[in-house]
Enzyme design. Structure first.
Site, PDB file in Angstrom:
ATOM      1  N   ASP A  69      67.268 -27.731 -19.155  1.00  0.00           N
ATOM      2  CA  ASP A  69      68.438 -27.556 -18.315  1.00  0.00           C
ATOM      3  C   ASP A  69      68.696 -26.057 -18.238  1.00  0.00           C
ATOM      4  O   ASP A  69      68.600 -25.348 -19.253  1.00  0.00           O
ATOM      5  CB  ASP A  69      69.648 -28.284 -18.902  1.00  0.00           C
ATOM      6  CG  ASP A  69      70.625 -28.671 -17.807  1.00  0.00           C
ATOM      7  OD1 ASP A  69      70.184 -29.067 -16.715  1.00  0.00           O
ATOM      8  OD2 ASP A  69      71.846 -28.578 -18.027  1.00  0.00           O
ATOM      9  N   LYS A 172      57.533 -13.373 -12.602  1.00  0.00           N
ATOM     10  CA  LYS A 172      58.787 -14.027 -12.990  1.00  0.00           C
ATOM     11  C   LYS A 172      58.631 -14.726 -14.351  1.00  0.00           C
ATOM     12  O   LYS A 172      59.454 -14.542 -15.250  1.00  0.00           O
ATOM     13  CB  LYS A 172      59.218 -15.039 -11.910  1.00  0.00           C
ATOM     14  CG  LYS A 172      60.502 -15.776 -12.288  1.00  0.00           C
ATOM     15  CD  LYS A 172      60.905 -16.875 -11.317  1.00  0.00           C
ATOM     16  CE  LYS A 172      62.031 -17.714 -11.925  1.00  0.00           C
ATOM     17  NZ  LYS A 172      62.363 -18.905 -11.138  1.00  0.00           N
TER      18      LYS A 172
HETATM   19  P1  ITT Z   1      66.294 -31.395 -13.227  1.00  0.00           P
HETATM   20  O1  ITT Z   1      65.697 -32.601 -12.571  1.00  0.00           O
HETATM   21  O2  ITT Z   1      65.366 -30.769 -14.233  1.00  0.00           O
HETATM   22  O3  ITT Z   1      67.679 -31.626 -13.772  1.00  0.00           O
HETATM   23  P2  ITT Z   1      67.661 -29.593 -11.373  1.00  0.00           P
HETATM   24  O4  ITT Z   1      67.159 -28.911 -10.132  1.00  0.00           O
HETATM   25  O5  ITT Z   1      68.814 -30.545 -11.259  1.00  0.00           O
HETATM   26  O6  ITT Z   1      66.390 -30.294 -12.050  1.00  0.00           O
HETATM   27  P3  ITT Z   1      69.191 -28.070 -13.342  1.00  0.00           P
HETATM   28  O7  ITT Z   1      70.051 -29.255 -13.612  1.00  0.00           O
HETATM   29  O8  ITT Z   1      68.608 -27.356 -14.509  1.00  0.00           O
HETATM   30  O9  ITT Z   1      67.956 -28.447 -12.391  1.00  0.00           O
HETATM   31  O10 ITT Z   1      70.015 -27.110 -12.380  1.00  0.00           O
HETATM   32  C1  ITT Z   1      69.968 -25.763 -12.502  1.00  0.00           C
HETATM   33  C2  ITT Z   1      70.435 -25.057 -11.254  1.00  0.00           C
HETATM   34  O11 ITT Z   1      70.049 -23.699 -11.419  1.00  0.00           O
HETATM   35  C3  ITT Z   1      69.799 -25.512  -9.941  1.00  0.00           C
HETATM   36  O12 ITT Z   1      70.669 -25.188  -8.888  1.00  0.00           O
HETATM   37  C4  ITT Z   1      68.560 -24.676  -9.837  1.00  0.00           C
HETATM   38  O13 ITT Z   1      68.182 -24.447  -8.489  1.00  0.00           O
HETATM   39  C5  ITT Z   1      69.018 -23.389 -10.498  1.00  0.00           C
HETATM   40  N1  ITT Z   1      67.893 -22.799 -11.252  1.00  0.00           N
HETATM   41  C6  ITT Z   1      67.259 -23.331 -12.330  1.00  0.00           C
HETATM   42  N2  ITT Z   1      66.255 -22.539 -12.719  1.00  0.00           N
HETATM   43  C7  ITT Z   1      66.255 -21.485 -11.870  1.00  0.00           C
HETATM   44  C8  ITT Z   1      65.450 -20.347 -11.733  1.00  0.00           C
HETATM   45  O14 ITT Z   1      64.413 -20.128 -12.537  1.00  0.00           O
HETATM   46  N3  ITT Z   1      65.725 -19.490 -10.770  1.00  0.00           N
HETATM   47  C9  ITT Z   1      66.751 -19.682  -9.928  1.00  0.00           C
HETATM   48  N4  ITT Z   1      67.554 -20.745  -9.958  1.00  0.00           N
HETATM   49  C10 ITT Z   1      67.318 -21.644 -10.928  1.00  0.00           C
END
Ligand code: ITT
Length: 196
Positions: A69, A172
């Site tokens: 997460d 990155k």
């Molecule tokens: P899961 O199925 O793994 O939960 P998710 O897209 O819902 O996938 P998260 O709950 O971890 O992912 O949400 C994190 C938010 O932060 C989401 O809006 C992502 O686009 C953003 N995010 C996560 N990692 C990122 C990264 O490396 N660079 C930019 N934005 C990121």
């Protein structure tokens, strides 16, 4: 090669992590073991949500698995959007809308310090482990770059002048929150494999 199910519905995360675990573990997206639903993320911390996702997959498959997460924590906003980063501007996880909302909130704000924080939850042989990775940086005043995903076009990592979205995947990964958390995961898995 040993298999590790990755409890995520986010194809970008799978691509980034695959590059890092390649040749060492076979990363199996959860969709390939029949889990296609969005796992509810109802905890109020990254740790809590990472554990929820990993436990869900373990309960349904009994396989070794991990989840992660990630949140973007902005200093001037008291750490928001943090655990709510995905749905900051609404339920449909719209990256462009999330960035617009964040830029609006920071309009005129001189303190643009922020950090990405990733928590990985691993379930290996039925035991739970947590790993963390942090990337400090700041929020740009406008988006730039087309690579990466999510908030990448507005995040400039510390010591750099380009956003994550202007970097290659390898650039990155070498400095990112996810890259650092996965490095810890790999170190742990290597120790386990060598019996230390
Ligand atoms: P899961 O199925 O793994 O939960 P998710 O897209 O819902 O996938 P998260 O709950 O971890 O992912 O949400 C994190 C938010 O932060 C989401 O809006 C992502 O686009 C953003 N995010 C996560 N990692 C990122 C990264 O490396 N660079 C930019 N934005 C990121």
């Amino acid at each position: 090669m040993k298999k590790l199910v990755f409890a995520t519905g986010n194809a970008h995360k799978i691509a980034e992590v695959n590059r890092l675990l390649d040749g060492f573990y076979e990363v199996v997206p959860m969709a390939e073991v029949g889990i296609t639903e969005d796992i509810p993320e109802t905890a109020d911390t990254l740790e809590g949500n990472a554990l929820l996702k990993a436990r869900y997959v373990y309960a349904h498959t009994g396989m070794d698995c991990f989840s992660e997460d990630t949140g973007l924590e902005v200093e001037a906003l008291g750490g928001r959007p943090g655990v709510h980063s995905a749905r900051y501007a609404g339920a449909d996880k719209d990256a462009a809308a999330n960035m617009r909302k964040l830029l609006q909130e920071l309009e005129g704000q001189l303190n643009r310090r922020a950090r990405f924080r990733t928590v990985i939850a691993l379930i290996l042989d039925g035991k739970e482990y947590l790993f963390e990775g942090i990337a400090p940086g700041h929020i740009a005043t406008a988006p730039s770059g087309k690579k990466g995903f999510g908030y990448d076009p507005i995040f400039v990592p510390e010591g750099h002048e380009r956003t994550f979205a202007e970097m290659t995947a390898d650039e990155k990964n070498a400095i990112s929150h996810r890259g650092k958390a996965v490095a810890q995961l790999v170190e742990f898995l290597q120790k386990q494999a060598s019996g230390k």
